[in-house]
Design an enzyme around this catalytic site. Structure first.
Site, short mmCIF file in Angstrom:
data_model
loop_
_atom_site.label_atom_id
_atom_site.label_comp_id
_atom_site.label_asym_id
_atom_site.label_seq_id
_atom_site.Cartn_x
_atom_site.Cartn_y
_atom_site.Cartn_z
N LYS A 53 -6.92 -1.50 18.83
CA LYS A 53 -7.75 -1.78 17.65
C LYS A 53 -8.40 -3.17 17.78
CE LYS A 53 -6.69 0.06 13.37
NZ LYS A 53 -5.93 0.21 12.15
N GLU A 168 -3.86 -4.24 -4.34
CA GLU A 168 -5.26 -3.86 -4.11
C GLU A 168 -5.55 -2.52 -4.81
OE1 GLU A 168 -7.90 -5.41 -2.82
OE2 GLU A 168 -8.80 -3.60 -3.61
N LYS A 272 0.86 2.04 -26.60
CA LYS A 272 1.99 1.16 -26.91
C LYS A 272 3.27 1.96 -26.79
CE LYS A 272 -0.40 -1.79 -30.17
NZ LYS A 272 -0.99 -1.64 -31.48
N CYS A 281 2.03 16.93 -35.58
CA CYS A 281 1.26 17.63 -34.55
C CYS A 281 1.88 17.62 -33.15
CB CYS A 281 -0.15 17.04 -34.46
SG CYS A 281 -1.06 17.28 -35.99
P1 NAD Z 1 -3.90 1.00 7.53
O1 NAD Z 1 -2.86 1.91 8.07
O2 NAD Z 1 -5.31 1.45 7.51
O3 NAD Z 1 -3.85 -0.38 8.32
C1 NAD Z 1 -2.69 -1.10 8.48
C2 NAD Z 1 -2.81 -1.93 9.75
O4 NAD Z 1 -1.68 -2.78 9.84
C3 NAD Z 1 -2.84 -1.10 11.03
O5 NAD Z 1 -3.95 -1.43 11.79
C4 NAD Z 1 -1.53 -1.49 11.75
O6 NAD Z 1 -1.65 -1.50 13.14
C5 NAD Z 1 -1.32 -2.90 11.22
N1 NAD Z 1 0.07 -3.38 11.29
C6 NAD Z 1 1.22 -2.74 11.11
N2 NAD Z 1 2.25 -3.58 11.24
C7 NAD Z 1 1.74 -4.79 11.52
C8 NAD Z 1 2.33 -6.07 11.76
N3 NAD Z 1 3.63 -6.28 11.72
N4 NAD Z 1 1.51 -7.10 12.03
C9 NAD Z 1 0.17 -6.91 12.10
N5 NAD Z 1 -0.43 -5.72 11.85
C10 NAD Z 1 0.34 -4.67 11.57
O7 NAD Z 1 -3.41 0.62 6.05
P2 NAD Z 1 -4.31 0.39 4.75
O8 NAD Z 1 -4.85 1.70 4.29
O9 NAD Z 1 -5.22 -0.74 4.96
O10 NAD Z 1 -3.18 -0.01 3.69
C11 NAD Z 1 -2.47 -1.21 3.78
C12 NAD Z 1 -1.66 -1.39 2.51
O11 NAD Z 1 -2.55 -1.42 1.39
C13 NAD Z 1 -0.69 -0.24 2.25
O12 NAD Z 1 0.45 -0.74 1.61
C14 NAD Z 1 -1.46 0.64 1.27
O13 NAD Z 1 -0.59 1.41 0.45
C15 NAD Z 1 -2.22 -0.39 0.46
N6 NAD Z 1 -3.46 0.10 -0.15
C16 NAD Z 1 -4.28 0.93 0.56
C17 NAD Z 1 -5.45 1.37 -0.04
C18 NAD Z 1 -6.35 2.32 0.70
O14 NAD Z 1 -7.26 2.88 0.06
N7 NAD Z 1 -6.19 2.49 2.00
C19 NAD Z 1 -5.79 0.95 -1.33
C20 NAD Z 1 -4.96 0.08 -2.00
C21 NAD Z 1 -3.78 -0.35 -1.41
#
Ligand code: NAD
Length: 458
Positions: A53, A168, A272, A281
């Protein structure tokens, strides 16, 4: 101010707001955030453990598709300060580190936080200058309790490290749009300094955020989970409605159109918590609807679950009262300390309707346990008196709390909200209060020496 001082001001504002930021995890969240922060003028280092990547990103190839993301990251005239690496130990000491790594489901069905833990460890263990404050901003979605647990785990090695949770809310397919334009800023942290630093950086790349909520770790973590679960609940509900429509020959899109109008009567932001719904109802209609669904072959719908959940909440008020009356040394009710005052008998304020009210539900249970029940309601006492003569009805809320061992607020009458806590505290026998309507704030209750239970407020 002359034209030069204006320019100097802009120069200094830019200088002050530009930070050295590391994004850990080059996925949908990480790369979108990186693009926006770089576009806002920050120096960005993106780290990922996936060497393929990183190699692709270095060659300006985007491993994911998100509308507009490629153009913002690579393709514009504007030069961006953005670098990609796999090596944590080559990262310059950044002001802020955003953790955007995966949090998949583990083998037990829970949230696997090991990627977040590994990423935090890599940053903390490779930083060079332990004297400069470091922000560890966790963006990955984690279950409530995780950030505090990580903070405790790294206590020994994380001098000057501030943990911040910043969930996020973007959706894939409109990630850039959501993050920049539609995103609330939710921040959970223990220090005001950390909250302000992260907010300041985020506001450089988001156009006016829809809301800013600064709170503790657990609340911020729960906001993210409640948001997603609420979305899932609504999607599941509309799917169930579609099945019912198919069985009945009804049109689901018209049903959804009608359903959406209910949002005007009860907007989500006015939800709330309370002691369970009642009235003329909701209880009867959800019961009849669930019955019809069962007959159609749908046995475990959201309507069934809502009824079960409501039953649980009504039960819980009685068990809360009993545990309030029991002291630490004695787990049985003493006969001289078992007076309970119910404030509110109507199912909600501004009505004398007691149909399916929580009071109607709990009075017989309390009396059956030998508990003396005093009660007051501005409007609903005459109707309740017809059903329960064994309750002591009082002429005012103050009259009702004299010599009581536990005050239980059941209905959200304004009259109760206006009660003077000092008088309550000095006239009752034991300063126990269960506020099922969150009429009082916990700070005031503590100030007046009350032992209290509210509906999830801090
Ligand atoms: P993703 O799988 O697209 O990307 C995660 C990246 O992290 C990968 O490239 C992986 O190689 C890298 N990675 C893993 N371990 C690592 C480490 N120790 N050091 C460095 N890099 C590492 O994930 P994403 O979709 O971007 O989601 C990330 C987080 O955000 C998750 O917790 C997800 O639930 C949350 N999230 C995702 C979205 C979404 O729409 N994708 C929205 C809100 C929140």
């Amino acid at each position: 101010m002359n034209k030069y001082s204006g320019l100097i001001l802009v120069f200094y504002t830019t200088l002050l707001s530009a930070s050295q930021i590391t994004i850990v995890g080059c996925g949908y969240v990480g790369l979108t955030l990186a693009a926006l922060l770089a576009d806002a003028g920050h120096a960005i280092t993106c780290v990922d453990i996936d060497a393929h990547k990183i190699a692709a990103l270095r060659q300006q190839q985007l491993p994911i598709y998100e509308p507009g993301l490629y153009e913002l990251l690579f393709n514009r005239d504007k030069k961006r300060d953005i670098h990609f690496t796999t090596a944590f130990d080559t990262i310059d000491d950044s002001d802020m580190h955003y953790i955007c790594v995966p949090t998949p489901i583990n083998e037990y069905g829970g949230c696997d936080c090991s990627y977040v833990r590994t990423a935090c460890a890599a940053i903390i263990n490779t930083r060079r200058n332990v004297d400069t404050p470091l922000m560890l901003v966790i963006k990955s979605t984690v279950v409530p309790g995780t950030v505090r647990m990580l903070q405790d785990e790294f206590k020994a090695s994380s001098r000057n490290v501030h943990f911040v949770y910043n969930p996020e809310f973007m959706r894939e397919g409109s990630a850039l749009h959501d993050m920049r334009l539609r995103n609330p800023i939710v921040l959970g942290a223990e220090s005001e300094y950390a909250l302000c630093q992260v907010e300041q950086v985020l506001t450089t790349c988001l156009s006016a955020p829809t809301a800013v909520i600064k709170t503790n770790f657990e609340t911020a973590e729960l906001i993210k989970y409640s948001w997603n679960t609420f979305s899932a609940l609504r999607i599941a509900y509309v799917n169930e409605l579609a099945c019912v429509c198919r069985s009945l020959g009804a049109d689901v899109m018209s049903v959804v159109h009608g359903l959406a109008l209910s949002e005007e009567l009860l907007p989500t932001k006015q939800l709330k918590p309370g002691p369970g719904y009642g009235g003329s109802c909701l209880p009867k209609d959800t019961t009849a609807f669930a019955h019809m669904l069962t007959n159609l072959g749908f046995n475990t719908t959201i309507a069934h679950r809502a009824i079960e959940s409501n039953y649980y909440h009504k039960q819980r008020v009685v068990s809360d009262i009993i545990s309030m009356l029991e002291t630490k040394s004695q787990t049985k009710l003493a006969s001289d300390s078992n007076t309970v005052t119910l404030l509110g008998l109507a199912f909600k304020a501004n009505t004398n309707d007691i149909r399916y009210s929580i009071a109607l539900d709990i009075i017989p249970r309390l009396l059956a346990q030998g508990i003396r029940v005093k009660a007051y309601d501005p409007q609903a006492m005459p109707v309740m008196q017809l059903l329960h003569q064994d309750v002591e009805y009082c002429t005012s809320a103050y009259d009702a709390i004299i010599d009581t061992d536990c005050i239980v607020i059941l209905t959200e009458w304004q009259e109760f909200k206006d009660l003077d806590l000092e008088i309550l505290a000095s006239w009752c026998r034991k300063k126990n209060i269960i506020d099922t309507r969150n009429l009082f704030n916990t700070h005031d209750l503590t100030k007046h020496g009350f032992r209290y239970l509210t509906m999830g407020t801090v």
